[in-house]
Design a protein around this motif. Structure first.
Motif: not given
Length: 200
Positions: A148-158, A164-166, A168-179
């Motif tokens: 609600e409150g977002r257009s389809v184009a805004e939802q695609i960007v979101q 991308k954030l998910l 990045q989190i996955e990559v960092l978690e892997r790095k943190a486990r092996s560090e």
């Protein structure tokens, strides 16, 4: 055709040679384009002139459906993006290969539907004006459900930002486990906290 009214149908070939010469494509672009695409036809125009029940939108005045015959199942998005940049219209691509069709269009990025048997593909014309119809088509091709409150184009960007954030989190978690170094491990966990906060 694709569930569109017969009044929208047209058959106009868009020869690749014309595209190459008119838009002065470089040799590499021509080769890439030719490797993926066999033939392009403009098969429908949806506008208030062809569908009188639809009003013109503020953003969308009309859109075209292009039938694109592919030489192999996977087409590089760059080729379709090139057509979008060269032809200043709202375009839907019906990518055809071996009896199957996949719809594609550009909305902040190229979005694609799943492959379906050619006879079962439908393009919805739901809405009172072409803006609403276009948003409905984008949502159905991209399988996007705007909040609600977002257009389809805004939802695609979101959704892209969230993906991308998910990642990045996955990559960092892997790095943190092996560090092995405690200080570096602590820094990675701080970065993870920031990213998770952004995700919320």
């Amino acid at each position: 055709m694709y569930g569109l009214p017969s009044s929208t149908e047209m058959r106009r070939s868009l020869p690749k040679k014309t595209i190459y010469s008119r838009f002065e494509l470089r040799a590499a672009q021509r080769d890439r384009f030719d490797a993926d695409i066999s033939r392009i036809d403009i098969v429908a125009e949806v506008s208030p002139a062809t569908v009188p029940a639809l009003a013109e939108g503020e953003r969308v005045k009309k859109f075209y459906l292009l039938d694109v015959q592919l030489k192999h199942r996977e087409c590089q998005a760059k080729n379709l993006e090139l057509l979008v940049r060269l032809i200043p219209q709202n375009l839907i691509f019906a990518l055809s290969f071996d009896g199957e069709v996949r719809l594609a269009l550009f909305c902040s990025r190229m979005i694609f539907s799943a492959w379906q048997p050619a006879g079962s593909v439908r393009i919805p014309l739901r809405g009172l004006n072409l803006d609403a119809v276009w948003d409905e088509i984008v949502a159905s091709i991209g399988a996007v459900t705007p909040t609600e409150g977002r257009s389809v184009a805004e939802q695609i960007v979101q959704d892209d930002r969230r993906a991308k954030l998910l990642h990045q989190i996955e990559v960092l978690e892997r790095k943190a486990r092996s560090e092995r170094q405690p200080r570096r491990k602590s820094e990675l966990f701080e970065e993870l906290k920031k990213l998770k906060k952004e995700l919320e």
